[in-house]
Design an enzyme around this catalytic site. Structure first.
Site, PDB file in Angstrom:
ATOM      1  N   LYS A 282       0.846  -1.194   0.000  1.00 50.44           N
ATOM      2  CA  LYS A 282       0.000   0.000   0.000  1.00 50.44           C
ATOM      3  C   LYS A 282       0.879   1.240   0.000  1.00 50.44           C
ATOM      4  O   LYS A 282       1.497   1.562   1.006  1.00 50.44           O
ATOM      5  CB  LYS A 282      -0.941   0.048   1.208  1.00 50.44           C
TER       6      LYS A 282
ATOM      7  N   GLY B  24       6.870   4.869   8.176  1.00 48.47           N
ATOM      8  CA  GLY B  24       6.002   6.036   8.279  1.00 48.47           C
ATOM      9  C   GLY B  24       6.118   6.668   9.654  1.00 48.47           C
ATOM     10  O   GLY B  24       7.145   6.548  10.329  1.00 48.47           O
ATOM     11  N   SER B  25       5.047   7.287  10.064  1.00 48.52           N
ATOM     12  CA  SER B  25       5.103   8.077  11.295  1.00 48.52           C
ATOM     13  C   SER B  25       4.847   7.220  12.542  1.00 48.52           C
ATOM     14  O   SER B  25       4.221   6.155  12.460  1.00 48.52           O
ATOM     15  CB  SER B  25       4.051   9.182  11.221  1.00 48.52           C
TER      16      SER B  25
ATOM     17  N   GLY C 167       2.430   3.943  13.289  1.00 49.59           N
ATOM     18  CA  GLY C 167       3.120   2.733  13.760  1.00 49.59           C
ATOM     19  C   GLY C 167       2.461   2.156  15.006  1.00 49.59           C
ATOM     20  O   GLY C 167       2.265   0.943  15.123  1.00 49.59           O
TER      21      GLY C 167
ATOM     22  N   GLU D 118       9.492   1.129  10.805  1.00 47.92           N
ATOM     23  CA  GLU D 118      10.576   2.092  10.529  1.00 47.92           C
ATOM     24  C   GLU D 118       9.942   3.470  10.661  1.00 47.92           C
ATOM     25  O   GLU D 118       9.165   3.866   9.801  1.00 47.92           O
ATOM     26  CB  GLU D 118      11.105   1.914   9.103  1.00 47.92           C
TER      27      GLU D 118
ATOM     28  N   CYS E 241      13.841  10.644   6.282  1.00 48.54           N
ATOM     29  CA  CYS E 241      13.697  10.142   7.666  1.00 48.54           C
ATOM     30  C   CYS E 241      14.965  10.336   8.475  1.00 48.54           C
ATOM     31  O   CYS E 241      14.906  10.620   9.667  1.00 48.54           O
ATOM     32  CB  CYS E 241      13.293   8.676   7.651  1.00 48.54           C
TER      33      CYS E 241
ATOM     34  N   GLU F 254       9.694  15.906  15.329  1.00 48.02           N
ATOM     35  CA  GLU F 254      10.099  15.789  13.928  1.00 48.02           C
ATOM     36  C   GLU F 254       9.213  16.684  13.068  1.00 48.02           C
ATOM     37  O   GLU F 254       7.993  16.515  13.040  1.00 48.02           O
ATOM     38  CB  GLU F 254       9.938  14.333  13.472  1.00 48.02           C
TER      39      GLU F 254
HETATM   40  P1  NAD Z   1       2.281   8.280   7.682  1.00 51.22           P
HETATM   41  O1  NAD Z   1       2.519   7.445   8.895  1.00 51.22           O
HETATM   42  O2  NAD Z   1       1.270   9.338   7.731  1.00 51.22           O
HETATM   43  O3  NAD Z   1       1.863   7.332   6.463  1.00 51.22           O
HETATM   44  C1  NAD Z   1       2.632   6.222   6.102  1.00 51.22           C
HETATM   45  C2  NAD Z   1       1.746   5.185   5.446  1.00 51.22           C
HETATM   46  O4  NAD Z   1       0.795   4.726   6.412  1.00 51.22           O
HETATM   47  C3  NAD Z   1       0.933   5.717   4.271  1.00 51.22           C
HETATM   48  O5  NAD Z   1       0.875   4.731   3.255  1.00 51.22           O
HETATM   49  C4  NAD Z   1      -0.437   5.938   4.868  1.00 51.22           C
HETATM   50  O6  NAD Z   1      -1.479   5.835   3.934  1.00 51.22           O
HETATM   51  C5  NAD Z   1      -0.506   4.789   5.863  1.00 51.22           C
HETATM   52  N1  NAD Z   1      -1.468   4.987   6.946  1.00 51.22           N
HETATM   53  C6  NAD Z   1      -1.923   6.153   7.462  1.00 51.22           C
HETATM   54  N2  NAD Z   1      -2.843   5.906   8.434  1.00 51.22           N
HETATM   55  C7  NAD Z   1      -2.943   4.569   8.539  1.00 51.22           C
HETATM   56  C8  NAD Z   1      -3.710   3.698   9.367  1.00 51.22           C
HETATM   57  N3  NAD Z   1      -4.564   4.160  10.278  1.00 51.22           N
HETATM   58  N4  NAD Z   1      -3.554   2.364   9.219  1.00 51.22           N
HETATM   59  C9  NAD Z   1      -2.674   1.868   8.308  1.00 51.22           C
HETATM   60  N5  NAD Z   1      -1.944   2.633   7.485  1.00 51.22           N
HETATM   61  C10 NAD Z   1      -2.076   3.972   7.599  1.00 51.22           C
HETATM   62  O7  NAD Z   1       3.714   8.818   7.266  1.00 51.22           O
HETATM   63  P2  NAD Z   1       4.093   9.774   6.046  1.00 51.22           P
HETATM   64  O8  NAD Z   1       3.628  11.122   6.387  1.00 51.22           O
HETATM   65  O9  NAD Z   1       3.665   9.155   4.757  1.00 51.22           O
HETATM   66  O10 NAD Z   1       5.682   9.683   6.082  1.00 51.22           O
HETATM   67  C11 NAD Z   1       6.461  10.479   6.900  1.00 51.22           C
HETATM   68  C12 NAD Z   1       6.955   9.720   8.095  1.00 51.22           C
HETATM   69  O11 NAD Z   1       7.659   8.541   7.679  1.00 51.22           O
HETATM   70  C13 NAD Z   1       7.955  10.525   8.907  1.00 51.22           C
HETATM   71  O12 NAD Z   1       7.710  10.343  10.278  1.00 51.22           O
HETATM   72  C14 NAD Z   1       9.294   9.896   8.508  1.00 51.22           C
HETATM   73  O13 NAD Z   1      10.324  10.079   9.441  1.00 51.22           O
HETATM   74  C15 NAD Z   1       8.918   8.478   8.366  1.00 51.22           C
HETATM   75  N6  NAD Z   1       9.904   7.762   7.558  1.00 51.22           N
HETATM   76  C16 NAD Z   1      10.743   6.853   8.165  1.00 51.22           C
HETATM   77  C17 NAD Z   1      11.711   6.178   7.419  1.00 51.22           C
HETATM   78  C18 NAD Z   1      12.626   5.140   8.050  1.00 51.22           C
HETATM   79  O14 NAD Z   1      13.327   4.430   7.325  1.00 51.22           O
HETATM   80  N7  NAD Z   1      12.669   5.015   9.366  1.00 51.22           N
HETATM   81  C19 NAD Z   1      11.835   6.457   6.049  1.00 51.22           C
HETATM   82  C20 NAD Z   1      10.985   7.413   5.472  1.00 51.22           C
HETATM   83  C21 NAD Z   1      10.018   8.056   6.250  1.00 51.22           C
END
Ligand code: NAD
Length: 492
Positions: free
Chosen positions: A187, A240-241, A245, A263, A298, A396
């Protein structure tokens, strides 16, 4: 190359469907979402807004493919051939993929070329080459028994990825999961689905059997949640965030206890001692270490800790580099920092800057939205002097905002560096070898750069400690996330 980019950016992008069971399918509910380009705010195309029944279908297709065994039971050397073909196809279409991704999420093209198709092809190649060199084990048992340890594919892996570097991060999960013999449902993020949909097409062209790789697009709160709660997904690999997570861990607990690898974000300290080998080089790399991709990285070094004796001189150098960066149209090869991925993210970033001012931080440069006349989402690289208790020193921003904090001693630097709930990346700049090793040992982060920032490859893991996550992407270690250890205990 600029000519080709200028042509590719004008190509219309057809409405996108879901890729399930080897075929393009509309969402069952017919829902779609507009894809807004951060370059100029125009509507690029639409993607399908998958519902829970679409997710069910994708998981069923993935499970059926797994049970059928054309992929899961194929010899690793056979899987390797197809993964190598995928890598070659990504390379063949690299420019097209890079431009498509930039139109979707605004990363500057010079970086996207390397970090997106370039990196994804390398990742597919790395796991392709690795998978027929991974052996099982024979346990050191008593003589009358034979203990065999098999590494078996697990089943259905769900990968949920963010909008920054979708191909690179997608490949970090999809390539090892596929190499190990699993089926995958991916996804993408709402704001960066296009290249991953194209990847599905390339995987099919490379000969990946139907149902082994599926892509469902749409809202996280709907299709993402459905994946998280699904009873037939064995592993969920997420980038993601932190808040999302946390939800995924809850979904796992409420459903089938699927393994969840996270992650997450970071607030990475970049620690500069007065004895850094080159202050100019440290300033330049530190500036690019936060401002490339407009800070939407990230591992971005978003907290700059500077030894007090060089604090003023160093901070000014970084601010000057930031102010001189070439910003704007991300599809120009000369652009050094492109667009903010969405209007929502831009507002968040501006909000952080406003809050920093309200809390008494000192602005050295930036802080403003720019190029509003383009209709796109752009912000100046921004440098604030802060104190460790301010919001900007702790949270962040995930935008082009650097917070600078002075320190007095090595102990002081370490204390401030570790005063965060995150532990993703870090750096230390010093010519003192012993100090460098002490900092590598004592900074609580998944990676400590020494006299550089960023720039690792597939051979080393990337993962966080503390609230930055619990899994590692990249390297041979990532394969462990996608295999079951199975014991055969044989009486002789
Ligand atoms: P986000 O958590 O908002 O979204 C990430 C993914 O999760 C998207 O595909 C989104 O559609 C999905 N999502 C959102 N709500 C959900 C739910 N309730 N259930 C399941 N899936 C859901 O993050 P973002 O804004 O897309 O990305 C930015 C974040 O990602 C920042 O915090 C960044 O630091 C982190 N990030 C971490 C790494 C790493 O390797 N550690 C790499 C890149 C980004």
């Amino acid at each position: 190359m600029q000519d080709k980019i200028d042509h590719l950016r004008t190509l219309p992008i057809p409405a996108q469907s879901l890729f399930i069971g080897g075929a393009w399918q509309a969402s069952r509910n017919g829902a779609t979402m507009e894809v807004i380009s951060p370059i100029d705010g125009t509507v690029l195309t639409t993607i399908a807004d998958a519902g829970a029944d679409d997710v069910d279908l994708a998981v069923a297709a993935a499970r059926a493919a797994f049970e059928k065994g054309a992929w899961s039971k194929a010899a690793p050397a056979e899987r390797k051939k197809i993964l190598l073909r995928i890598a070659d196809l990504i390379d063949k279409h690299a420019l097209e993929l890079a431009v498509l991704g930039v139109r979707d999420n605004g990363t500057e093209i010079s970086m996207a070329l390397k970090a997106e198709p370039g990196s994804a092809a390398g990742t597919f190649r790395y796991y392709a080459e690795a998978i027929d060199k991974v052996y099982g084990e024979i346990a050191p048992t008593a003589e009358n028994v034979l203990g065999l340890i098999h590494r078996a594919p697990i089943g259905v892996v769900a990968a949920i990825v963010p909008w920054n570097f979708p191909m690179m991060i997608g490949a970090w999960k999809v390539a090892p999961a596929l190499a190990a013999g699993n089926s995958v449902v991916l996804k993408p993020a709402e704001g960066a689905s296009l290249t991953l949909l194209r990847l599905a097409e390339l995987c099919a062209e490379a000969g990946l059997p139907e149902g082994v790789f599926n892509v469902v697009t749409g809202r996280g709160a709907v299709s993402g949640e459905a994946l998280g709660l699904h009873m037939d997904i064995d592993v969920l690999a997420f980038t993601g965030s932190g808040p999302v997570g946390r939800r995924l861990l809850e979904y796992s607990a409420r459903s089938n206890l699927k393994r969840v690898y996270l992650e997450l974000g970071g607030k990475s300290p970049n620690v500069v001692f007065a004895d850094a080998p080159s202050i100019d080089q440290a300033a330049k790399v530190s500036a690019y270490g936060i401002f490339r991709n407009s800070g939407q990285v990230c591992i971005a070094g978003s907290r700059l800790l500077v030894e007090r004796s060089i604090h003023e001189e160093f901070s000014e150098k970084v601010a000057k580099i930031a102010a001189g960066m070439k910003l704007g149209d991300p599809l120009q090869l000369t652009t050094e920092a492109g667009a903010i991925s969405s209007e929502i993210q831009l507002k968040k970033d501006l909000g952080f800057a406003e809050q920093a001012l309200a809390e008494g931080a000192t602005l050295r440069t930036g802080g403003e939205r720019i190029l509003q006349e383009t209709g796109g989402f752009y912000m100046q690289p921004t440098v604030f002097d802060v104190t460790p208790d301010m919001t900007l020193a702790k949270e962040e921003a995930f935008g082009p905002i650097l917070s600078v904090i002075p320190f007095n001693t090595e102990d002081d630097a370490l204390r401030i560096a570790n005063a965060t709930e995150y532990g993703l990346a870090s750096a230390v700049w010093t010519a003192n070898l012993s100090r460098a090793h002490r900092m590598v040992r004592d900074i609580k982060a998944g990676v400590v750069h020494v006299n550089t920032y960023g720039g690792a490859d597939n051979t080393v893991p990337l993962g966080g400690v503390k609230q930055s996550g619990n899994g590692h992407d990249k390297s041979l270690h990532a394969l462990d996330k996608y295999v079951d250890l199975k014991t055969a205990w044989i009486q002789l």
